[in-house]
Design a protein around this motif. Structure first.
Motif, PDB file in Angstrom:
ATOM      1  N   GLY A  92       3.939  97.385 119.952  1.00 17.69           N
ATOM      2  CA  GLY A  92       4.766  96.298 120.888  1.00 17.69           C
ATOM      3  C   GLY A  92       4.263  96.033 122.001  1.00 17.69           C
ATOM      4  O   GLY A  92       3.870  96.943 122.528  1.00 17.69           O
ATOM      5  N   ASP A  93       4.284  94.810 122.228  1.00 20.59           N
ATOM      6  CA  ASP A  93       3.857  94.234 123.662  1.00 20.59           C
ATOM      7  C   ASP A  93       5.064  93.659 124.399  1.00 20.59           C
ATOM      8  O   ASP A  93       5.702  92.936 123.964  1.00 20.59           O
ATOM      9  CB  ASP A  93       2.937  92.921 123.326  1.00 20.59           C
ATOM     10  CG  ASP A  93       2.217  92.343 124.695  1.00 20.59           C
ATOM     11  OD1 ASP A  93       2.285  92.840 125.708  1.00 20.59           O
ATOM     12  OD2 ASP A  93       1.369  91.622 124.612  1.00 20.59           O
ATOM     13  N   ALA A  94       5.476  94.566 125.264  1.00 15.97           N
ATOM     14  CA  ALA A  94       6.288  94.076 126.378  1.00 15.97           C
ATOM     15  C   ALA A  94       6.077  93.491 127.717  1.00 15.97           C
ATOM     16  O   ALA A  94       7.083  93.569 128.409  1.00 15.97           O
ATOM     17  CB  ALA A  94       7.455  95.453 126.590  1.00 15.97           C
ATOM     18  N   ARG A  95       4.835  92.990 127.863  1.00 15.25           N
ATOM     19  CA  ARG A  95       4.447  92.408 129.015  1.00 15.25           C
ATOM     20  C   ARG A  95       5.008  91.123 129.474  1.00 15.25           C
ATOM     21  O   ARG A  95       5.375  90.845 130.475  1.00 15.25           O
ATOM     22  CB  ARG A  95       3.041  92.052 128.927  1.00 15.25           C
ATOM     23  CG  ARG A  95       2.085  93.267 129.026  1.00 15.25           C
ATOM     24  CD  ARG A  95       0.625  92.966 128.852  1.00 15.25           C
ATOM     25  NE  ARG A  95       0.510  92.130 127.591  1.00 15.25           N
ATOM     26  CZ  ARG A  95      -0.629  91.891 126.966  1.00 15.25           C
ATOM     27  NH1 ARG A  95      -1.989  91.687 127.943  1.00 15.25           N
ATOM     28  NH2 ARG A  95      -0.838  91.349 125.809  1.00 15.25           N
ATOM     29  N   ARG A  99      12.227  91.408 125.106  1.00 15.74           N
ATOM     30  CA  ARG A  99      12.041  91.766 123.891  1.00 15.74           C
ATOM     31  C   ARG A  99      10.493  92.093 123.617  1.00 15.74           C
ATOM     32  O   ARG A  99       9.801  91.132 123.664  1.00 15.74           O
ATOM     33  CB  ARG A  99      12.778  90.806 122.902  1.00 15.74           C
ATOM     34  CG  ARG A  99      12.778  91.445 121.402  1.00 15.74           C
ATOM     35  CD  ARG A  99      13.374  90.288 120.513  1.00 15.74           C
ATOM     36  NE  ARG A  99      14.858  90.296 120.878  1.00 15.74           N
ATOM     37  CZ  ARG A  99      15.523  89.460 120.675  1.00 15.74           C
ATOM     38  NH1 ARG A  99      15.097  88.186 120.012  1.00 15.74           N
ATOM     39  NH2 ARG A  99      16.765  89.433 120.982  1.00 15.74           N
ATOM     40  N   PRO A 100      10.187  93.191 122.941  1.00 20.07           N
ATOM     41  CA  PRO A 100       8.787  93.433 122.540  1.00 20.07           C
ATOM     42  C   PRO A 100       8.324  92.395 121.434  1.00 20.07           C
ATOM     43  O   PRO A 100       8.984  92.194 120.535  1.00 20.07           O
ATOM     44  CB  PRO A 100       8.799  94.914 122.259  1.00 20.07           C
ATOM     45  CG  PRO A 100       9.833  95.126 122.008  1.00 20.07           C
ATOM     46  CD  PRO A 100      10.813  94.561 122.722  1.00 20.07           C
ATOM     47  N   SER A 101       7.214  91.988 121.475  1.00 21.70           N
ATOM     48  CA  SER A 101       6.315  91.228 120.415  1.00 21.70           C
ATOM     49  C   SER A 101       5.683  92.239 119.427  1.00 21.70           C
ATOM     50  O   SER A 101       5.027  93.098 119.995  1.00 21.70           O
ATOM     51  CB  SER A 101       5.541  90.223 120.913  1.00 21.70           C
ATOM     52  OG  SER A 101       4.740  89.486 120.116  1.00 21.70           O
ATOM     53  N   PHE A 102       5.494  92.141 118.307  1.00 18.24           N
ATOM     54  CA  PHE A 102       4.682  92.916 117.488  1.00 18.24           C
ATOM     55  C   PHE A 102       3.757  92.262 116.617  1.00 18.24           C
ATOM     56  O   PHE A 102       3.388  92.486 115.429  1.00 18.24           O
ATOM     57  CB  PHE A 102       5.744  93.846 116.456  1.00 18.24           C
ATOM     58  CG  PHE A 102       6.770  94.584 117.213  1.00 18.24           C
ATOM     59  CD1 PHE A 102       6.556  95.788 117.622  1.00 18.24           C
ATOM     60  CD2 PHE A 102       8.036  94.242 117.311  1.00 18.24           C
ATOM     61  CE1 PHE A 102       7.186  96.375 118.329  1.00 18.24           C
ATOM     62  CE2 PHE A 102       8.716  95.023 118.189  1.00 18.24           C
ATOM     63  CZ  PHE A 102       8.523  96.204 118.487  1.00 18.24           C
ATOM     64  N   ASP A 103       3.299  91.020 117.204  1.00 17.74           N
ATOM     65  CA  ASP A 103       2.299  90.223 116.746  1.00 17.74           C
ATOM     66  C   ASP A 103       0.932  90.908 116.140  1.00 17.74           C
ATOM     67  O   ASP A 103       0.178  90.430 115.272  1.00 17.74           O
ATOM     68  CB  ASP A 103       1.867  89.108 117.525  1.00 17.74           C
ATOM     69  CG  ASP A 103       3.014  87.843 117.838  1.00 17.74           C
ATOM     70  OD1 ASP A 103       3.806  88.326 116.947  1.00 17.74           O
ATOM     71  OD2 ASP A 103       2.914  87.378 118.974  1.00 17.74           O
ATOM     72  N   LYS A 104       0.543  92.040 116.840  1.00 16.70           N
ATOM     73  CA  LYS A 104      -0.743  92.755 116.416  1.00 16.70           C
ATOM     74  C   LYS A 104      -0.390  93.780 115.367  1.00 16.70           C
ATOM     75  O   LYS A 104      -1.354  94.192 114.660  1.00 16.70           O
ATOM     76  CB  LYS A 104      -1.326  93.485 117.752  1.00 16.70           C
ATOM     77  CG  LYS A 104      -1.802  92.159 118.455  1.00 16.70           C
ATOM     78  CD  LYS A 104      -2.682  92.839 119.906  1.00 16.70           C
ATOM     79  CE  LYS A 104      -3.189  91.620 120.646  1.00 16.70           C
ATOM     80  NZ  LYS A 104      -4.081  92.165 121.652  1.00 16.70           N
ATOM     81  N   ALA A 105       0.717  94.209 115.087  1.00 12.03           N
ATOM     82  CA  ALA A 105       1.147  95.181 113.979  1.00 12.03           C
ATOM     83  C   ALA A 105       0.806  94.493 112.753  1.00 12.03           C
ATOM     84  O   ALA A 105       1.123  93.356 112.489  1.00 12.03           O
ATOM     85  CB  ALA A 105       2.686  95.564 114.220  1.00 12.03           C
TER      86      ALA A 105
END
Length: 157
Positions: A92-95, A99-105
């Motif tokens: 999760g990227d919350a920068r 809402r966190p993004s899960f693009d790299k998962a």
């Protein structure tokens, strides 16, 4: 690949089951004594090479004390146990935003395949390995020993 590795005196994972007798039942999916709790996140770019490195690192990392000093023995050397839980939220990227993004998962299909391979590699050590259920809503009870918690990461090259 990212793994939160925790030295534990015990750990267990439960999964909400079907409703019985007007109250939700809880099924214990996996439970261990002394050993390591591993929260495992798989990236879309991960391959078997990352799994191999991470399994070896988890099994050989010296996180347990001997009679004479601390951080002297691996989970293999103490004959410990492993509880392995899939955790896509480690990517999760919350920068930005709220809402966190899960693009790299990894996608669920790719992640489940690699997660199962990772568990198989750990089981080939001969140690007792328990798991949760991939993609399920799980509750994890961790008795962290120390506490000792590390984040391990291996990126695809």
């Amino acid at each position: 690949m990212r793994v939160i590795i925790q030295r534990v005196t015990s750990s267990q994972v439960t999964i909400d089951g079907a409703v019985q007798s007007s109250s939700p039942s809880r099924v214990i999916a996996g439970s261990i004594g002394r050993g390591l709790n591993l929260l495992v996140g798989i990236a879309e770019t991960d391959t078997e090479a990352e799994l191999e490195w991470m399994a070896r690192k988890c099994l050989e990392l010296r996180l347990f004390p001997s009679e004479t000093s601390g951080f002297d023995q691996s989970v293999q050397e103490i004959g410990g146990e492993l509880l392995v839980i899939s955790q896509f939220t480690l990517y999760g990227d919350a920068r930005k935003g709220r809402r966190p993004s899960f693009d790299k998962a990894a996608t669920p299909v790719h992640a489940e395949q690699l997660y199962n391979q990772f568990v198989d590699k750990l089981r080939s050590s001969g140690l007792r390995v328990e798991t949760g259920r991939f993609g399920a809503n799980m509750q994890v009870a961790i008795a962290n020993d120390g506490p000792v918690t590390l984040m391990l990461e291996k990126e695809a090259i």
